[in-house]
Design a protein around this motif. Sequence first.
Motif, short mmCIF file in Angstrom:
data_model
loop_
_atom_site.label_atom_id
_atom_site.label_comp_id
_atom_site.label_asym_id
_atom_site.label_seq_id
_atom_site.Cartn_x
_atom_site.Cartn_y
_atom_site.Cartn_z
N LYS A 78 -6.07 -0.74 4.29
CA LYS A 78 -7.43 -1.18 4.60
C LYS A 78 -8.47 -0.42 3.78
O LYS A 78 -9.64 -0.33 4.16
CB LYS A 78 -7.72 -1.00 6.09
CG LYS A 78 -6.89 -1.92 6.99
CD LYS A 78 -7.30 -1.77 8.45
CE LYS A 78 -6.49 -2.74 9.32
NZ LYS A 78 -6.88 -2.63 10.76
N LYS A 79 -8.04 0.11 2.63
CA LYS A 79 -9.00 0.84 1.81
C LYS A 79 -8.67 0.69 0.32
O LYS A 79 -7.56 0.32 -0.06
CB LYS A 79 -9.01 2.32 2.19
CG LYS A 79 -7.70 3.04 1.96
CD LYS A 79 -7.81 4.52 2.37
CE LYS A 79 -6.51 5.26 2.10
NZ LYS A 79 -6.62 6.69 2.47
N ILE A 80 -9.66 0.98 -0.47
CA ILE A 80 -9.50 0.93 -1.93
C ILE A 80 -9.09 2.31 -2.42
O ILE A 80 -9.71 3.31 -2.06
CB ILE A 80 -10.82 0.50 -2.61
CG1 ILE A 80 -11.23 -0.91 -2.15
CG2 ILE A 80 -10.68 0.54 -4.13
CD1 ILE A 80 -12.60 -1.32 -2.62
N ILE A 81 -8.04 2.34 -3.23
CA ILE A 81 -7.60 3.62 -3.80
C ILE A 81 -7.70 3.57 -5.32
O ILE A 81 -7.65 2.49 -5.93
CB ILE A 81 -6.14 3.96 -3.38
CG1 ILE A 81 -5.15 2.93 -3.97
CG2 ILE A 81 -6.01 4.05 -1.89
CD1 ILE A 81 -3.72 3.39 -3.93
N THR A 82 -7.86 4.73 -5.92
CA THR A 82 -7.87 4.84 -7.38
C THR A 82 -6.58 5.55 -7.78
O THR A 82 -6.27 6.62 -7.28
CB THR A 82 -9.08 5.66 -7.85
OG1 THR A 82 -10.28 5.02 -7.40
CG2 THR A 82 -9.12 5.74 -9.38
N LYS A 83 -5.83 4.92 -8.67
CA LYS A 83 -4.55 5.48 -9.08
C LYS A 83 -4.45 5.49 -10.59
O LYS A 83 -5.32 4.99 -11.30
CB LYS A 83 -3.39 4.64 -8.48
CG LYS A 83 -3.41 3.19 -8.91
CD LYS A 83 -2.34 2.37 -8.20
CE LYS A 83 -0.97 2.62 -8.74
NZ LYS A 83 -0.79 2.12 -10.12
N SER A 84 -3.39 6.09 -11.08
CA SER A 84 -3.16 6.12 -12.52
C SER A 84 -2.83 4.72 -13.01
O SER A 84 -2.53 3.82 -12.23
CB SER A 84 -2.03 7.09 -12.86
OG SER A 84 -0.84 6.69 -12.21
N THR A 85 -2.86 4.52 -14.31
CA THR A 85 -2.57 3.22 -14.89
C THR A 85 -1.09 2.88 -14.71
O THR A 85 -0.29 3.71 -14.29
CB THR A 85 -2.91 3.19 -16.38
OG1 THR A 85 -2.24 4.28 -17.03
CG2 THR A 85 -4.41 3.32 -16.60
#
Length: 258
Positions: A110-117
Motif C-alpha cells: 500500500k505504498k510507493i517504494i524507491t528501489k535500484s534499477t
Amino acid sequence: TLSPRSRLHIHRLLHTILETAVQWEYLNANPVSKVKAPKTEKAKISIMNEDELERFILLLNEEELKWKVLSLLTLTAGLRIGETMGLEWAHVDLAKQTISIEQSSQYVGKKIITKSTKNQSSERLISIPSSMIDLLKQYRAQQNADRLLLGDKWNDTDRLFTAWNGLPMFPSSFNKWLTAFCKRNNLTKITPHSLRHLSATILINAGISLKNISARLGHNRTSTTGDIYAHFLKSTDTIAAEKMDEIMKPATKKKQPT
C-alpha cells in the motif's frame, strides 16, 4: 486467471526461494525442480504508425503539461515506467541535455517504494533532444509555481512527476491517464510500455546500431534487444537490401555488343 507470463515469474520465484533453502540445508532437495516451467508465448508488439504518432503528439498539446512531458519523455528516452517515475531533478542535466537513470519507483503493498534499477546495465546516461529540454524547463517552472502556491502542504521530494502535493506519483496513474486519453480521442490503446517499444523501433528504422539501442534501453544483453525486436529488425534488413539493390543496378546492365 493469471497470465502465462505471471505463472512463469511465480515459478522462478519459488524455485529461487527453495533453492536457497537447500543451500542453507533447511531442505534436502528443491521440489520445484521437478515441476516444468509454464510455457509462454512471445507477446506481439503493437505500435503506432507515423500518422497515429503525429496525431498523438498533436493531441498532447491540449493536455496538462505534466502528462505531455511524461508521455514524450517516456517516448524519446525509451524508459520503463518505474524508471520514469523514479526520476528526480538531480538526475536531469539541462545544460548537457542528459538524464541519469539511477533508480526505479514501484507500488508495493500500500505504498510507493524507491528501489535500484532492474539490473546494472539499467543504470545509464541518456541523451535527450533539445525540444524535450525546452519542455522540461517549462514543466519545472510550473512545478515551482505549484510549490509556492501550496506552501507547507508541498512535500519536497525532488521528483519530476508528482501528485498534487509533491509526493511521488503512483506508477499506475500514467497508464490510467493514457487509457482515458486514448478513449477520449478515439486512439488505439497505448500503454507506457508501448511508448518504450515505439522509441526502440524509431531508432531501428533510423539505422542506429543494435548495440547503441540496447544500451539506451538498459538491456543486459544485446541479444535481448534482438529477440524482442526481431520482426522490426527484419523489416529494416529488407530496406537495407533494397538500398543495396539500387547501388547494384549499374552492375546488372548487360554490356552492349560492339
